[in-house]
Structure formats: C-alpha cells, structure tokens
Design a protein around this motif. Structure first.
Motif, PDB file in Angstrom:
ATOM      1  N   MET A 113      32.523  24.930  34.542  1.00 56.34           N
ATOM      2  CA  MET A 113      31.992  25.783  35.725  1.00 56.34           C
ATOM      3  C   MET A 113      32.792  26.878  36.038  1.00 56.34           C
ATOM      4  O   MET A 113      33.888  26.719  36.118  1.00 56.34           O
ATOM      5  N   GLU A 147      35.048  29.329  33.562  1.00 56.47           N
ATOM      6  CA  GLU A 147      35.426  28.170  32.947  1.00 56.47           C
ATOM      7  C   GLU A 147      36.300  28.359  31.701  1.00 56.47           C
ATOM      8  O   GLU A 147      36.239  28.934  30.840  1.00 56.47           O
ATOM      9  N   ASN A 200      39.243  24.853  46.660  1.00 52.74           N
ATOM     10  CA  ASN A 200      38.862  23.556  46.480  1.00 52.74           C
ATOM     11  C   ASN A 200      38.257  22.744  47.877  1.00 52.74           C
ATOM     12  O   ASN A 200      38.462  21.802  48.192  1.00 52.74           O
ATOM     13  N   GLY A 228      30.553  26.041  40.957  1.00 59.03           N
ATOM     14  CA  GLY A 228      29.199  25.568  39.902  1.00 59.03           C
ATOM     15  C   GLY A 228      27.949  26.068  40.930  1.00 59.03           C
ATOM     16  O   GLY A 228      27.697  27.341  41.094  1.00 59.03           O
ATOM     17  N   GLN A 268      31.927  17.415  47.497  1.00 54.72           N
ATOM     18  CA  GLN A 268      31.631  17.482  46.143  1.00 54.72           C
ATOM     19  C   GLN A 268      32.575  18.803  45.207  1.00 54.72           C
ATOM     20  O   GLN A 268      33.267  18.554  44.323  1.00 54.72           O
ATOM     21  N   LYS A 307      35.713  16.946  44.310  1.00 52.64           N
ATOM     22  CA  LYS A 307      35.548  16.102  43.272  1.00 52.64           C
ATOM     23  C   LYS A 307      36.003  17.085  41.918  1.00 52.64           C
ATOM     24  O   LYS A 307      36.224  16.564  40.932  1.00 52.64           O
ATOM     25  N   HIS A 308      35.359  18.289  41.917  1.00 50.52           N
ATOM     26  CA  HIS A 308      35.395  19.224  40.691  1.00 50.52           C
ATOM     27  C   HIS A 308      36.969  20.106  40.553  1.00 50.52           C
ATOM     28  O   HIS A 308      37.135  20.258  39.432  1.00 50.52           O
ATOM     29  N   PRO A 341      39.254  16.214  37.237  1.00 49.26           N
ATOM     30  CA  PRO A 341      38.656  17.477  37.671  1.00 49.26           C
ATOM     31  C   PRO A 341      38.299  18.508  36.475  1.00 49.26           C
ATOM     32  O   PRO A 341      38.866  18.271  35.502  1.00 49.26           O
ATOM     33  N   GLU A 342      37.304  19.378  36.843  1.00 50.76           N
ATOM     34  CA  GLU A 342      36.984  20.200  35.902  1.00 50.76           C
ATOM     35  C   GLU A 342      37.964  21.476  36.190  1.00 50.76           C
ATOM     36  O   GLU A 342      37.994  22.279  35.168  1.00 50.76           O
TER      37      GLU A 342
END
Ligand code: ADP
Length: 274
Positions: A1, A32, A54, A67, A82, A85-86, A164-165
């Motif tokens: 993302m 990304e 974050n 995202g 949310q 989380k990412h 995490p992404e």
C-alpha cells in the motif's frame, strides 16, 4: 500500500501561546515496497512525520492516506487502530519497551493486541524470534536477563510479528557497537527484500542512507525541501570527479547546502561556483 500526505500540516499546542508549526503543508508519497530515508537536522520535523505516518499524531490540517484509510484532524479510533496495524514502528531504543515476563509473551503481545488469536500469535512470535537468531532456549527466559543486543532483537521481533506492510525505523542503530550496527541494518535489508515491505528509515547516519535506501526525503524546518532517488540526489559525477568525495561526504555536503537554502539542482554543472 502507498502512503500519501496531502497538504499535511502539523502544529503542536495549536491555539495556545506555545503553538509550534512542526510540518508545513507537505504533499508527498511513500510508495509500496520502497526503502526510504528521511533526513534533516534535529528539529526539522522527522519525528513528527513518522508519528503522523502511523497514526500516533493526527494532522492539524490536510490528511494522511494509508491505503484506503484516511486520517484527518478528527479521525476515529477505529481508523487510527487500522493504520497502526499496517504501519509498524521501531522506536529508538526499542528494548526499553519490553515488559512481559518471558521473551515469547513479549513478542506475542503486539499480534494479540492487534486481534490475532493466541495460536497464530505464538506461531508468528516463534517465527520472527528465530529469524532474528534468538534461540528457542531463550523463549521462556525473562527479556531482562538477555544481553542488550538480544533485548533489541526481541523488541524488533515483536514489531515484525504484527506483520506490518510498512516498517518505520527511528534511529534503529543508536547506541549499538559497529558490528551490531551492521547486523541490524543487514537484517532490515533482508526483511525489506524478502518480505517486500516498505521501510522508512530516520537516521543521522549518512553512510546508512547511502548504502540502504532507494529514495530520500530531506526535511528542513518543517518543510520538505528535497526528495528523490538516493542515487540521483546524493551522487553527482562532477562532485565525485572534481573533489574526489566519497558518497557519504556528498550526502553531508548536499544536506548542508540545502540547509543554507542552496538547491542542488540549481548548482552549475561544472561546479566552478565551489
Ligand atoms: P526531529 O525529529 O527532526 O528532531 P521533531 O519532529 O521532533 O524534529 O520536531 C519538529 C519541531 O517541533 C521542533 O521544532 C520541535 O521543537 C517541535 N516539537 C516536537 N515535539 C513537540 C512537542 N511535543 N511539543 C511542542 N513542540 C514540539
């Protein structure tokens, strides 16, 4: 993302006598899978930027889009959760945040808190501890009985176990000896490559910026003064040939010039002005 900042302004203590503009109208994208460096002197806004990335800080004006989730001044806890989380964050001296009775419990805490069931959290925790070379014999030990280097690895495993992404690293090698410094940076490089994760590194170490990042964003007094590919921004054949400078010196030089308001791409190509 991708993460997008749109006209993002961050003001501390807004509408009080202590009001302080920390980030001023920043529009930029973190793509990304790219390894970013954020550089700039103390007070330039690096820490404010990563906390906004974050969800630890909400924008005063503008927005940050992670995202599909958009965070604004009055975003809901659900959206902030949310984003967390990412986007994982390895703070400076992450070992200071260890608190559980055992190594395994500590690493499982984050994933469980993010809503993972116990068995999955345990599986992830073991996987990332092993990836960081923490032997299974230490899983039931108290994290406080480990060496400093091992404690830091356990803390990092706790962030990775949340999968995490995007991973933010705030001076991740502060206080480490040269060998551990290289080990830590190589570990993040491997994670970036193997997991395809976006990495955002905040550091004063120009060697690391040069060696590990794909792209850099340079902050100065709350402004994003320059961004681009590390190789384009931080190397220049003229400088290399004429002055026999090593890449890290060039990074420092450009940084110093930017500080003085001299923009690198406005410099004469033959660099006679030097
Ligand atoms: P950096 O990480 O580059 O050192 P920061 O993001 O910490 O920069 O700080 C940017 C500016 O915001 C600085 O002028 C700093 O003094 C100010 N600042 C940072 N945190 C706070 C705070 N909690 N309250 C008031 N001002 C702050």
């Amino acid at each position: 993302m991708n993460i997008n900042f749109k006209n993002l302004t961050s003001i501390y203590h807004q509408n009080t006598p202590f009001e302080h503009l920390a980030l001023d109208d920043i529009t930029t994208t973190f793509e990304e899978g790219v390894y970013y460096g954020i550089i700039g002197h103390t007070g330039s806004g690096k820490s404010t930027m990563i906390q906004t990335l974050n969800g630890l800080l909400l924008p005063s004006r503008g927005e940050v889009r992670v995202g599909n989730i958009v965070l604004r001044r009055k975003s809901r806890q659900k959206d902030i959760h949310q984003v967390k989380k990412h986007v994982g964050m390895v703070f400076q001296f992450p070992e200071h945040q260890l608190f559980e009775e055992t190594v395994l419990k500590d690493v499982m805490f984050g994933p469980k808190n993010m809503g993972m069931d116990r068995a999955t959290a345990e599986e992830k925790a073991k996987h990332y501890l092993q990836l960081l070379n923490i032997d299974a014999s230490l899983f039931d030990a108290s994290p406080f009985d480990l060496s400093g280097g091992q404690m830091r690895k356990v803390a990092i495993a706790g962030i990775l176990a949340m999968e995490p992404e995007v991973l933010i690293l705030d001076e991740p090698t502060a206080g480490l000896d040269p060998k551990s410094h290289i080990e830590t940076m190589e570990l993040f490089k491997r994670i970036h490559q193997d997991m395809g994760i976006t990495v955002i590194l905040v550091t004063h170490d120009m060697n690391d910026v040069f060696q590990y990042t794909d792209k850099v964003k340079i902050l100065n007094e709350g402004h994003l003064v320059k961004e681009g590919r590390t190789a384009d921004l931080l190397t220049n054949e003229v400088l290399l040939e004429k002055f026999s400078l090593e890449p890290p010196d060039i990074v420092r030089l450009i940084h110093d010039l930017e500080e003085k308001g001299i923009h690198f791409d406005q410099m004469p190509k033959d660099a006679e002005a030097f």
